[in-house]
Design an enzyme around this catalytic site. Structure first.
Site, mmCIF file in Angstrom:
data_model
loop_
_atom_site.group_PDB
_atom_site.id
_atom_site.type_symbol
_atom_site.label_atom_id
_atom_site.label_comp_id
_atom_site.label_asym_id
_atom_site.label_seq_id
_atom_site.Cartn_x
_atom_site.Cartn_y
_atom_site.Cartn_z
ATOM 1 C CB CYS A 96 -49.211 27.178 -28.222
ATOM 2 S SG CYS A 96 -48.362 26.146 -29.461
ATOM 3 C CG HIS A 214 -53.431 24.829 -28.111
ATOM 4 N ND1 HIS A 214 -53.428 26.175 -28.408
ATOM 5 C CD2 HIS A 214 -52.388 24.285 -28.800
ATOM 6 C CE1 HIS A 214 -52.445 26.437 -29.246
ATOM 7 N NE2 HIS A 214 -51.788 25.318 -29.490
ATOM 8 C CD GLU A 216 -56.251 27.448 -26.713
ATOM 9 O OE1 GLU A 216 -55.502 27.683 -27.676
ATOM 10 O OE2 GLU A 216 -55.815 27.032 -25.612
#
Length: 253
Positions: A96, A214, A216
């Site tokens: 990002c 994202h 994660e």
């Protein structure tokens, strides 16, 4: 090496560094979080790292543009060290805002291929879950992956744009790493208007990956808002797999 060191670069306003640290820990790496200022003071942090991650968020409050100031730091303060890191076949990922910073720093798209990240086609900040398809077999982060990945986006400037010649070159060079797919609830596949539904690209070495979503934030099944549902709308594609691929490559060095 059992647990390669993964350096997570953050700046004031970064807010995904701890999420990335969890993902890397689960993937088998030893995460170390450092600010750009700490790395400038101690460049050996990069030398010791087998993986570099530029985490997402709003570095420097996105002053003067998303990722611009952090990208300037990456390029002017330790850009050569990052290039040396890549030259040693060590992987890098920017997520990002980290992707935006890598582009600003000239570390992505890189080489003769140029692209840019612009405002979302909607003109609004967008936060939603998306589904990604791993595409590139050249990129060490996606090579070998076949199943889709579910994870959220959270950005206002994530539309990847390039001319037709650049798109042709990216495709021919197998540098389109990830593309947006129709999600589990039949949401719009492409959330920001990126050309060719591109969600992430890699450099010409395949070591440096930049992506807007994202991964994660979906490393445990319970993180998906539809987890546990029986109607087939729950997300099953963990973003953890991307980190596992990067860590696997680092362990083989």
């Amino acid at each position: 090496m059992s647990r390669p060191v993964a350096l997570i670069i953050r700046a004031p306003g970064t807010n995904r560094d701890n999420d990335v640290a969890l993902a890397l820990d689960l993937a088998g790496a030893e995460p170390v979080i450092a600010t750009a200022a700490e790395i400038i003071a101690n460049p050996a942090l990069i030398g010791h790292a087998r993986i570099i991650v530029v985490a997402g968020g709003f570095s420097y409050a996105d002053a003067l543009g998303a990722g611009r100031l952090l990208g300037h730091e990456l390029a002017s303060a330790f850009g050569d060290e990052i290039r040396t890191h890549v030259g040693r076949s060590r992987p890098v990922i920017g997520i990002c805002n980290g992707f935006q910073a890598l582009v600003r720093a000239g570390l992505l798209p890189g080489g003769e291929v140029r692209g840019a990240l612009g405002d979302n086609e909607s003109g609004r900040f967008d936060c939603r879950w998306v589904r990604l398809a791993p595409v590139s077999q050249r990129c060490v982060w996606t090579a070998g992956l076949t199943d889709d990945i579910d994870c959220p986006i959270a950005h206002g400037e994530g539309r990847f744009a390039c001319d037709d010649a650049t798109l042709t070159q990216l495709t021919a060079d197998d540098r389109i790493a990830l593309t947006y797919q129709v999600g589990p609830g039949n949401e719009t596949a492409n959330p920001n208007g990126s050309v060719a539904d591109i969600a992430g690209i890699c450099d010409d070495t395949g070591l440096v990956l930049g992506l807007m979503p994202h991964p994660e934030n979906h490393v445990l099944p319970r993180q998906h808002p539809m987890n546990g549902r029986r109607d087939g709308r729950h997300g099953t594609g963990l973003g953890l797999r991307l980190f596992e691929q990067g860590v696997r490559h680092a362990k083989e060095l």
